[in-house]
Design a protein around this motif. Structure first.
Motif, PDB file in Angstrom:
ATOM      1  N   SER A   3       0.807  -1.231   0.000  1.00  0.00           N
ATOM      2  CA  SER A   3       0.000   0.000   0.000  1.00  0.00           C
ATOM      3  C   SER A   3       0.831   1.269   0.000  1.00  0.00           C
ATOM      4  CB  SER A   3      -0.969   0.005   1.176  1.00  0.00           C
ATOM      5  OG  SER A   3      -1.927  -0.998   1.004  1.00  0.00           O
ATOM      6  N   ALA A   4       1.868   1.316   0.811  1.00  0.00           N
ATOM      7  CA  ALA A   4       2.686   2.535   0.887  1.00  0.00           C
ATOM      8  C   ALA A   4       3.284   2.876  -0.472  1.00  0.00           C
ATOM      9  CB  ALA A   4       3.781   2.367   1.927  1.00  0.00           C
ATOM     10  N   LYS A   5       3.794   1.892  -1.174  1.00  0.00           N
ATOM     11  CA  LYS A   5       4.401   2.136  -2.478  1.00  0.00           C
ATOM     12  C   LYS A   5       3.348   2.314  -3.566  1.00  0.00           C
ATOM     13  CE  LYS A   5       8.667  -0.288  -1.458  1.00  0.00           C
ATOM     14  NZ  LYS A   5       9.507  -1.456  -1.770  1.00  0.00           N
ATOM     15  N   VAL A   6       2.323   1.480  -3.533  1.00  0.00           N
ATOM     16  CA  VAL A   6       1.290   1.503  -4.574  1.00  0.00           C
ATOM     17  C   VAL A   6       0.497   2.799  -4.545  1.00  0.00           C
ATOM     18  CG1 VAL A   6      -0.861   0.413  -5.319  1.00  0.00           C
ATOM     19  CG2 VAL A   6       1.122  -0.991  -4.779  1.00  0.00           C
ATOM     20  N   GLU A   7       0.115   3.253  -3.366  1.00  0.00           N
ATOM     21  CA  GLU A   7      -0.698   4.474  -3.276  1.00  0.00           C
ATOM     22  C   GLU A   7       0.100   5.720  -3.581  1.00  0.00           C
ATOM     23  OE1 GLU A   7      -2.892   4.456   0.401  1.00  0.00           O
ATOM     24  OE2 GLU A   7      -3.804   2.530  -0.085  1.00  0.00           O
ATOM     25  N   ASN A   8       1.422   5.659  -3.512  1.00  0.00           N
ATOM     26  CA  ASN A   8       2.270   6.800  -3.841  1.00  0.00           C
ATOM     27  C   ASN A   8       2.892   6.666  -5.216  1.00  0.00           C
ATOM     28  OD1 ASN A   8       1.932   8.284  -1.407  1.00  0.00           O
ATOM     29  ND2 ASN A   8       3.202   6.777  -0.385  1.00  0.00           N
ATOM     30  N   GLY A   9       2.627   5.548  -5.893  1.00  0.00           N
ATOM     31  CA  GLY A   9       3.142   5.329  -7.241  1.00  0.00           C
ATOM     32  C   GLY A   9       4.633   5.113  -7.310  1.00  0.00           C
ATOM     33  N   ARG A  10       5.222   4.619  -6.218  1.00  0.00           N
ATOM     34  CA  ARG A  10       6.673   4.398  -6.182  1.00  0.00           C
ATOM     35  C   ARG A  10       6.990   2.921  -6.412  1.00  0.00           C
ATOM     36  NH1 ARG A  10       8.232   5.565  -0.694  1.00  0.00           N
ATOM     37  NH2 ARG A  10       6.062   5.674  -0.192  1.00  0.00           N
ATOM     38  N   LEU A  11       8.038   2.677  -7.186  1.00  0.00           N
ATOM     39  CA  LEU A  11       8.500   1.306  -7.427  1.00  0.00           C
ATOM     40  C   LEU A  11       9.604   0.945  -6.491  1.00  0.00           C
ATOM     41  CD1 LEU A  11       8.457   1.099 -11.294  1.00  0.00           C
ATOM     42  CD2 LEU A  11       6.842   0.130  -9.711  1.00  0.00           C
TER      43      LEU A  11
END
Length: 97
Positions: free
Chosen positions: A89-97
């Motif tokens: 969630s932290a990466k997905v919701e911020n669009g970070r890979l």
């Protein structure tokens, strides 16, 4: 596989009722071989039966209105999860890979 950038697809938001949203996400995880990770359907989709009840209960309480808020799932979030191979969630919701 070409890498898709989440920022290219972040505008579209999926708004599906609870059961359909959960079925969509299950199909997404299976089709793109993405580990469900920390995915919680209640964070993104309203249960069909509880939506009306929650609206009635929270109508009188500003403090409880946040209970109705859901995070919309964007195409960018799906692309990021597919590229990661895991729902984070932290990466997905911020669009970070």
């Amino acid at each position: 596989m070409d890498t898709m950038l989440a920022s290219e697809h972040s505008g579209f938001k999926a708004t599906l009722p609870g059961a359909y949203g959960e079925m969509f996400m299950e199909a997404f995880f299976a089709r793109f071989k993405v580990d469900e990770g920390d995915f919680e359907a209640g964070r993104y989709f309203m249960d069909e039966g509880s939506g009306l009840l929650l609206m009635l209960v929270t109508a009188l309480s500003r403090k409880r209105r946040k209970a109705l808020d859901r995070v919309p799932i964007t195409v960018g979030m799906l692309v990021t999860a597919a590229n990661l191979g895991k729902r984070d969630s932290a990466k997905v919701e911020n669009g970070r890979l």
